[in-house]
Scaffold this motif. Structure first.
Motif, PDB file in Angstrom:
ATOM      1  N   VAL A  34     -46.561  -3.394   0.664  1.00 17.72           N
ATOM      2  CA  VAL A  34     -47.264  -4.173  -0.340  1.00 17.72           C
ATOM      3  C   VAL A  34     -46.272  -4.770  -1.325  1.00 17.72           C
ATOM      4  O   VAL A  34     -46.408  -5.913  -1.756  1.00 17.72           O
ATOM      5  N   VAL A  35     -45.251  -3.997  -1.684  1.00 18.91           N
ATOM      6  CA  VAL A  35     -44.246  -4.432  -2.651  1.00 18.91           C
ATOM      7  C   VAL A  35     -42.875  -4.402  -1.996  1.00 18.91           C
ATOM      8  O   VAL A  35     -42.490  -3.421  -1.369  1.00 18.91           O
ATOM      9  N   GLY A  36     -42.124  -5.467  -2.145  1.00 26.90           N
ATOM     10  CA  GLY A  36     -40.760  -5.520  -1.626  1.00 26.90           C
ATOM     11  C   GLY A  36     -40.714  -5.719  -0.119  1.00 26.90           C
ATOM     12  O   GLY A  36     -41.727  -5.972   0.532  1.00 26.90           O
ATOM     13  N   GLY A  75     -30.347 -11.695   1.053  1.00 21.81           N
ATOM     14  CA  GLY A  75     -31.626 -12.153   0.531  1.00 21.81           C
ATOM     15  C   GLY A  75     -32.304 -11.251  -0.478  1.00 21.81           C
ATOM     16  O   GLY A  75     -33.472 -11.448  -0.800  1.00 21.81           O
ATOM     17  N   TYR A  76     -31.589 -10.261  -0.980  1.00 17.60           N
ATOM     18  CA  TYR A  76     -32.164  -9.352  -1.980  1.00 17.60           C
ATOM     19  C   TYR A  76     -31.422  -9.473  -3.316  1.00 17.60           C
ATOM     20  O   TYR A  76     -31.437  -8.546  -4.121  1.00 17.60           O
ATOM     21  N   ALA A  77     -30.765 -10.589  -3.555  1.00 17.27           N
ATOM     22  CA  ALA A  77     -29.910 -10.748  -4.733  1.00 17.27           C
ATOM     23  C   ALA A  77     -30.663 -10.554  -6.043  1.00 17.27           C
ATOM     24  O   ALA A  77     -30.117 -10.009  -7.002  1.00 17.27           O
ATOM     25  N   ALA A  78     -31.918 -10.972  -6.099  1.00 18.90           N
ATOM     26  CA  ALA A  78     -32.685 -10.860  -7.340  1.00 18.90           C
ATOM     27  C   ALA A  78     -32.906  -9.414  -7.764  1.00 18.90           C
ATOM     28  O   ALA A  78     -33.080  -9.128  -8.955  1.00 18.90           O
ATOM     29  N   THR A  79     -32.885  -8.516  -6.812  1.00 18.38           N
ATOM     30  CA  THR A  79     -33.112  -7.108  -7.135  1.00 18.38           C
ATOM     31  C   THR A  79     -31.903  -6.228  -6.816  1.00 18.38           C
ATOM     32  O   THR A  79     -32.019  -4.998  -6.820  1.00 18.38           O
ATOM     33  N   ALA A  80     -30.762  -6.834  -6.569  1.00 22.61           N
ATOM     34  CA  ALA A  80     -29.558  -6.052  -6.260  1.00 22.61           C
ATOM     35  C   ALA A  80     -29.191  -5.127  -7.416  1.00 22.61           C
ATOM     36  O   ALA A  80     -28.695  -4.016  -7.195  1.00 22.61           O
ATOM     37  N   GLY A 128     -39.932   3.767  -8.659  1.00 21.06           N
ATOM     38  CA  GLY A 128     -39.639   3.046  -9.900  1.00 21.06           C
ATOM     39  C   GLY A 128     -39.181   1.619  -9.638  1.00 21.06           C
ATOM     40  O   GLY A 128     -39.607   0.675 -10.323  1.00 21.06           O
ATOM     41  N   THR A 129     -38.331   1.448  -8.636  1.00 22.97           N
ATOM     42  CA  THR A 129     -37.871   0.108  -8.269  1.00 22.97           C
ATOM     43  C   THR A 129     -39.039  -0.753  -7.794  1.00 22.97           C
ATOM     44  O   THR A 129     -39.136  -1.925  -8.149  1.00 22.97           O
ATOM     45  N   GLY A 130     -39.931  -0.157  -7.017  1.00 14.50           N
ATOM     46  CA  GLY A 130     -41.105  -0.889  -6.551  1.00 14.50           C
ATOM     47  C   GLY A 130     -41.974  -1.353  -7.702  1.00 14.50           C
ATOM     48  O   GLY A 130     -42.504  -2.480  -7.691  1.00 14.50           O
ATOM     49  N   MET A 136     -41.946  -7.808 -11.878  1.00 13.46           N
ATOM     50  CA  MET A 136     -41.138  -9.033 -11.924  1.00 13.46           C
ATOM     51  C   MET A 136     -41.880 -10.237 -11.343  1.00 13.46           C
ATOM     52  O   MET A 136     -41.628 -11.369 -11.749  1.00 13.46           O
ATOM     53  N   VAL A 137     -42.797  -9.995 -10.414  1.00 13.06           N
ATOM     54  CA  VAL A 137     -43.547 -11.113  -9.825  1.00 13.06           C
ATOM     55  C   VAL A 137     -44.884 -11.339 -10.519  1.00 13.06           C
ATOM     56  O   VAL A 137     -45.675 -12.165 -10.084  1.00 13.06           O
ATOM     57  N   GLY A 138     -45.146 -10.586 -11.605  1.00 14.18           N
ATOM     58  CA  GLY A 138     -46.298 -10.881 -12.432  1.00 14.18           C
ATOM     59  C   GLY A 138     -47.530 -10.031 -12.248  1.00 14.18           C
ATOM     60  O   GLY A 138     -48.590 -10.378 -12.759  1.00 14.18           O
ATOM     61  N   THR A 139     -47.435  -8.897 -11.553  1.00 20.22           N
ATOM     62  CA  THR A 139     -48.620  -8.048 -11.404  1.00 20.22           C
ATOM     63  C   THR A 139     -48.822  -7.205 -12.655  1.00 20.22           C
ATOM     64  O   THR A 139     -47.919  -7.065 -13.481  1.00 20.22           O
TER      65      THR A 139
END
Length: 185
Positions: A34-36, A75-80, A128-130, A136-139
């Protein structure tokens, strides 16, 4: 610590970082979530081994560089940055538990305790990361908490794999002459 030992630890930290990066790149199995975009990999297992051999500082650096570099280049740079924080927390827990057990590499039970603590902290940091990724995506926070929990399958599989693999690989490497004392005089 002499310069020779510092150089040896630095070289092995770089080697571990490279092995972590290649280990994730070569073998990863994506899972729906669902997330990530979670996947099964051996990066955490290798990070745990790096910390057990090199100690917190060099082991955390190896894990953060190997895992973080993979994220940036795939492709995971935003959350690295979250991955780097997770690696540092994982390294701190592994180092603390291993230290509490007196760095005992002769008792398989104690090595399983270290890897179990690592697995538990990995589940917590992944959750926690999830949550952070979902926010970060607005939920909303409630949706983020639930979504992150339902996305923990990959972290659970990685934690169980680490629990089983780390003690066995660690003991095999000790028998081959790679003991913690070799890196930490």
């Amino acid at each position: 610590m002499g310069k020779n030992y510092q150089l040896r630890k630095l070289v092995f930290a770089g080697l571990f970082a490279a092995i972590i990066f290649v280990g994730i790149s070569a073998l990863r199995i994506p899972l729906p979530a669902v997330v990530g975009r979670p996947f099964i990999h051996f990066g955490n297992t290798l990070t745990i081994l790096a910390v057990m051999y090199l100690g917190f500082g060099y082991g955390a650096a190896a894990g953060a560089i190997g895992l973080g570099l993979f994220d940036i280049l795939n492709g995971y740079a935003a959350t690295a940055w979250l991955t780097v924080i997770e690696a540092i927390i994982l390294a701190a827990v592994v180092s603390a538990v291993f230290r509490m057990l007196d760095y005992d590499e002769d008792h398989l039970t104690k090595l399983f305790i270290v890897s179990m603590a690592a697995g538990i902290i990995k589940l917590i940091t992944s959750w926690g990361t999830g949550i952070i990724e979902a926010l970060m995506v607005g939920t909303t926070l409630k949706v983020a908490v639930i979504g992150a929990f339902t996305s923990l399958l990959a972290a659970l599989i990685n934690a169980v794999a680490s629990f089983l693999i780390v003690p066995i690989v660690y003991m095999l490497l000790v028998k081959l002459g790679f003991s913690r004392q070799r890196f930490n005089p």
